[in-house]
Design a protein around this motif. Structure first.
Motif, PDB file in Angstrom:
ATOM      1  N   LYS A  27      71.038 -15.657  95.392  1.00 40.07           N
ATOM      2  CA  LYS A  27      72.096 -15.141  94.408  1.00 40.07           C
ATOM      3  C   LYS A  27      71.491 -14.108  93.435  1.00 40.07           C
ATOM      4  N   ALA A  28      70.227 -14.279  93.237  1.00 40.76           N
ATOM      5  CA  ALA A  28      69.441 -13.200  92.224  1.00 40.76           C
ATOM      6  C   ALA A  28      69.777 -11.764  92.717  1.00 40.76           C
ATOM      7  N   LYS A  29      69.699 -11.693  94.112  1.00 39.58           N
ATOM      8  CA  LYS A  29      69.641 -10.221  94.696  1.00 39.58           C
ATOM      9  C   LYS A  29      71.020  -9.511  94.414  1.00 39.58           C
ATOM     10  N   ASP A  30      71.963 -10.323  93.799  1.00 45.17           N
ATOM     11  CA  ASP A  30      73.282  -9.720  93.417  1.00 45.17           C
ATOM     12  C   ASP A  30      73.844  -8.643  94.495  1.00 45.17           C
ATOM     13  N   LEU A  31      74.131  -9.630  95.750  1.00 43.08           N
ATOM     14  CA  LEU A  31      74.668  -8.955  96.953  1.00 43.08           C
ATOM     15  C   LEU A  31      76.129  -8.797  96.780  1.00 43.08           C
ATOM     16  N   ASN A  32      76.669  -8.093  97.805  1.00 41.50           N
ATOM     17  CA  ASN A  32      77.811  -7.616  98.096  1.00 41.50           C
ATOM     18  C   ASN A  32      78.346  -7.656  99.572  1.00 41.50           C
ATOM     19  N   LEU A  33      78.507  -8.961 100.042  1.00 42.03           N
ATOM     20  CA  LEU A  33      78.652  -8.911 101.484  1.00 42.03           C
ATOM     21  C   LEU A  33      80.268  -9.338 101.861  1.00 42.03           C
ATOM     22  N   ASP A  34      80.672  -8.896 102.970  1.00 38.47           N
ATOM     23  CA  ASP A  34      82.216  -9.201 103.415  1.00 38.47           C
ATOM     24  C   ASP A  34      82.039  -9.742 104.795  1.00 38.47           C
ATOM     25  N   MET A  35      82.515 -10.897 104.818  1.00 38.40           N
ATOM     26  CA  MET A  35      82.803 -11.468 106.546  1.00 38.40           C
ATOM     27  C   MET A  35      84.186 -11.882 106.624  1.00 38.40           C
ATOM     28  N   SER A  36      84.906 -11.237 105.854  1.00 39.23           N
ATOM     29  CA  SER A  36      86.421 -12.024 105.768  1.00 39.23           C
ATOM     30  C   SER A  36      87.515 -11.436 107.013  1.00 39.23           C
ATOM     31  N   ALA A 368      79.628 -19.683  98.781  1.00 37.50           N
ATOM     32  CA  ALA A 368      79.306 -18.511  99.522  1.00 37.50           C
ATOM     33  C   ALA A 368      79.519 -17.148  98.302  1.00 37.50           C
ATOM     34  N   LYS A 369      80.713 -17.200  97.841  1.00 38.62           N
ATOM     35  CA  LYS A 369      81.264 -16.277  96.958  1.00 38.62           C
ATOM     36  C   LYS A 369      80.240 -16.120  95.586  1.00 38.62           C
ATOM     37  N   GLU A 370      79.640 -17.164  95.239  1.00 36.81           N
ATOM     38  CA  GLU A 370      78.781 -17.289  94.026  1.00 36.81           C
ATOM     39  C   GLU A 370      77.830 -16.346  94.418  1.00 36.81           C
ATOM     40  N   GLU A 403      71.536  -6.172 109.742  1.00 34.11           N
ATOM     41  CA  GLU A 403      70.938  -6.517 108.415  1.00 34.11           C
ATOM     42  C   GLU A 403      71.595  -7.360 107.496  1.00 34.11           C
ATOM     43  N   GLU A 404      72.851  -6.732 107.003  1.00 33.36           N
ATOM     44  CA  GLU A 404      73.688  -7.421 106.095  1.00 33.36           C
ATOM     45  C   GLU A 404      74.001  -8.725 106.753  1.00 33.36           C
ATOM     46  N   LEU A 405      74.392  -8.877 108.023  1.00 36.23           N
ATOM     47  CA  LEU A 405      74.800  -9.979 108.689  1.00 36.23           C
ATOM     48  C   LEU A 405      73.845 -11.219 108.526  1.00 36.23           C
ATOM     49  N   ARG A 406      72.534 -10.877 108.755  1.00 38.71           N
ATOM     50  CA  ARG A 406      71.621 -11.823 108.886  1.00 38.71           C
ATOM     51  C   ARG A 406      71.418 -12.563 107.473  1.00 38.71           C
ATOM     52  N   VAL A 407      71.723 -11.642 106.332  1.00 43.50           N
ATOM     53  CA  VAL A 407      71.403 -12.136 104.900  1.00 43.50           C
ATOM     54  C   VAL A 407      72.771 -13.043 104.553  1.00 43.50           C
ATOM     55  N   ALA A 408      74.118 -12.399 105.216  1.00 44.94           N
ATOM     56  CA  ALA A 408      75.349 -13.163 104.937  1.00 44.94           C
ATOM     57  C   ALA A 408      75.409 -14.457 105.654  1.00 44.94           C
ATOM     58  N   THR A 409      74.820 -14.581 107.009  1.00 47.08           N
ATOM     59  CA  THR A 409      74.778 -15.822 107.582  1.00 47.08           C
ATOM     60  C   THR A 409      73.924 -16.831 106.987  1.00 47.08           C
ATOM     61  N   GLU A 410      72.935 -16.425 106.499  1.00 49.12           N
ATOM     62  CA  GLU A 410      71.756 -16.980 105.545  1.00 49.12           C
ATOM     63  C   GLU A 410      72.632 -17.961 104.283  1.00 49.12           C
TER      64      GLU A 410
END
Lengths: 428, 428
Positions: A27-36, A368-370, A403-410
């Motif tokens: 969460k601290a990484k302040d990510l912005n990912l979208d699997m919607s 996940a949104k958090e 790469e984004e997907l790896r983090v998103a799935t995590e």
């Protein structure tokens, strides 16, 4: 890791503290990912860039029939676009109409037309007290939005591993003449990636609806959207099947090149029996002088023919396959055996459908949104946005980079674990 | 040549024999000419060919807002397309929605939406016993076809040299709450080429309709389609006029680039008040994910801005002007003073409206057809295709070449003369 169900409260609490630390870190990484949404990636868009280079000179603009595609006219599509989409949809060329850039818009128009004019002479649906549609669930949210918009009552029908539960479908439509249609995504279904079995399609073709104006709304959005060369689903072609069974008018088929060429600038097509097409053309003639023929020609020239299009789909698959594999491998590795969720590994299409423990889907998506990951709203795969078990979540792996997907799935699996623990602890 | 009205039967018979010989001579040429539709010529289409060359590389596909135009999204149009069409339609950019390739389709959708959902919360028109539209006559056949398709009763209102007869319009819509709209082509009107006067537009903006869901359907199809540099009509902008008069929601404005770029592959736009747009967007969100943004971007890049578009329209005018002049000169030379027809010389648009002697239009169109010239069906400029005086004929000079046009107009005036003589002789 043993099943979460075998852990006692103390063990669950301990696990929770550990997972919460991991969650705070990401969460601290302040990510912005979208699997919607099922949105193709930039790499996929680039596959079709040569399409921008096929039309230049005046002579390029003339289609096979000698018609200048820049001008008015040709209501239902140029021949070469019809041929290409007919081959893609596995129907005769003369049973195709080419539309604008959106098959969703074609579906909307069909329902809208039925509301004001009925279907082949039936009472306009707007004049009926009650109109219902069957909705296989989980299903495609935008289908449900159309029927809801027109005040059509939606009746959920459970999906099985071979398609909608046909016992229920047959029974309901034989009894109830207020049921006017059923939404289907028959191949690599949205969101489960299920392909209707031969038997299911055959039973669709044999339906005996009480309502004469009942139609199957067959949205074959992922007909050639395979992920693998060596394992592909096969779907029986329904239009010919209906014809064989003496029900030629029963099915409306929809497709588009949105996930083949450009999502915003593809061409859509509609296929149905001669009698259905007579009615549709009559309405189209009032609605427009014709759709964008230059874009039709651009598509026909770029793909050449169906084998060019199939080759092109292999390139999409090469980009999509590692993304699906990443998500599926992570789900397996992190959630396998925990008994807090199940999923289906699809052979094509755009989605992975995840079923959480009952009552957890909304909380997982919120969690996940958090951490900066946007998922499709929980409930979206059900009519009125209401998943009665609050269990289904649609995962769309196409747009993010690997790469984004790896983090998103995590983030996703962490959210599933945390919410599931709360559920098991009775906190939800 | 004296007026035909001054000739006696014998003289008319003699003249008829002479004209019939001329007619047989031209008929023997076995021609195939078409003055039926407002279709741009090939030379006009070629003016926009560079549009095919503005988008090539990946970086070309990104619009000002940084959005990839190839992908899904952006429901109501990219900013640069909005700016261009807003300037063309003389409305603020935020009051514009960009649609697909056909403004006719947008009009159809607006009526269809009102049928099923009403207008801003009103009763859906499909649920009313009676819905009426005012139709200035002569007018545009495709407008009438839409209202007829939805079972909307059409009430003709006579056109004057300053626009529809506003005394009638004001009276009818103030009294009758079943009147829900009026079709207008306010500039270089179809077919007469009349531009509504300042007073007419002002009276439109001040309308006090009995029906809350009444709208003015303002199809400004020829807003920048001038024929001359030195004599141009000026139309007051109605949207701002309505706002000033406290009627911001009263007008729906429609336009497209169909007769600016490519007729089959332009972009259409809709302009209205914020409140109207909220409703339209809500419906659009159900209907589509978005229209063709690549084509929007192509247009924005090709024209650059409104001044580029105005320059471009000069080139169209250079091609169209001699065609209109040819027809008008021939009409004047061959029919001037004969008192068997009248016409209006327009300063823009796509048509010349011809009024034959009462009861002669159908016969003239049929006669021209005999010699291989296709005209718009007589009656087409009236609701239900019924011109009560059987007098109005629409001439569309844009598509044929100058040479074809000379022959076509010759056939037309011969047909007018022959039919008029029959009429005067009491043979019709």
């Amino acid at each position: 890791m043993p099943s979460y169900r075998e852990l006692n409260a103390e063990e669950l609490e301990a696990l929770k503290r550990e997972l919460e630390q991991e969650f705070e870190a990401v969460k601290a990484k302040d990510l912005n990912l979208d699997m919607s949404r099922g949105k193709p990636s930039i790499a996929q868009l680039n596959l079709s860039m040569e399409m921008m280079d096929v039309l230049h000179r005046e002579s390029d603009m003339i289609c096979d029939a000698g018609i200048d595609c820049r001008n008015y006219g040709v209501l239902d599509g140029i021949q070469e676009a019809k041929q290409l989409l007919a081959d893609m949809m596995e129907v005769p060329k003369d049973n195709i109409i080419i539309f604008g850039n959106s098959s969703l818009n074609v579906m909307y128009d069909m329902i809208s037309h039925a509301m004001t004019h009925g279907v082949m002479g039936s009472t306009p649906w707007a004049k009926l007290d009650r109109v219902k549609f069957l909705c296989p669930v989980p299903g495609y949210d935008r289908h449900f939005t159309i029927t809801e918009h027109f005040g059509i009552e939606m009746v959920p029908v459970p999906m099985t591993s071979t398609g909608p539960d046909m016992d229920i479908v047959e029974k309901l439509i034989a009894e109830d003449d207020t049921i006017k249609g059923i939404w289907c995504v028959p191949k690599y279904s949205n969101p489960q990636g299920i392909t209707y079995s031969d038997e299911t399609v055959h039973r669709f073709a044999c339906l005996k609806p009480a309502a004469k104006d009942f139609r199957i709304y067959w949205d074959n959005a992922y007909g050639i959207h395979h992920l693998y060369d060596d394992k592909q689903d096969y779907l029986i072609e329904i239009f010919m099947e209906c014809k064989k069974e003496g029900n030629p008018d029963l099915v409306y088929k929809f497709a588009s090149t949105s996930k083949i060429s450009f999502p915003g600038s593809g061409i859509a097509a509609f296929a149905a029996s001669d009698a259905n097409l007579v009615e549709i053309r009559k309405q189209m003639r009032v609605q427009t002088i014709g759709h964008d023929k230059v874009n039709q020609l651009r598509h026909a020239r770029f793909f050449g023919d169906i084998s060019g299009m199939v080759q092109h789909m292999r390139k999409h698959a090469e980009i999509l396959r590692p993304k699906f594999d990443t998500v599926l491998n992570t789900l397996e590795k992190e959630l396998g055996g925990l008994e807090i969720g199940s999923w289906i590994a699809p052979r094509g299409g755009y989605f992975i459908s995840f079923d959480a423990m009952d009552g957890c889907a909304k909380a997982i998506v919120a969690k996940a949104k958090e951490a900066g990951l946007v998922m499709t709203d929980a409930g979206a795969t059900y009519p009125y946005g209401k998943d009665p078990r609050d269990s289904n979540i649609r995962i769309a792996p196409s747009y993010p980079t690997l790469e984004e997907l790896r983090v998103a799935t995590e983030i996703f699996v962490l959210s599933v674990k945390l919410v599931s623990i709360d559920k098991l602890l009775g906190n939800l």
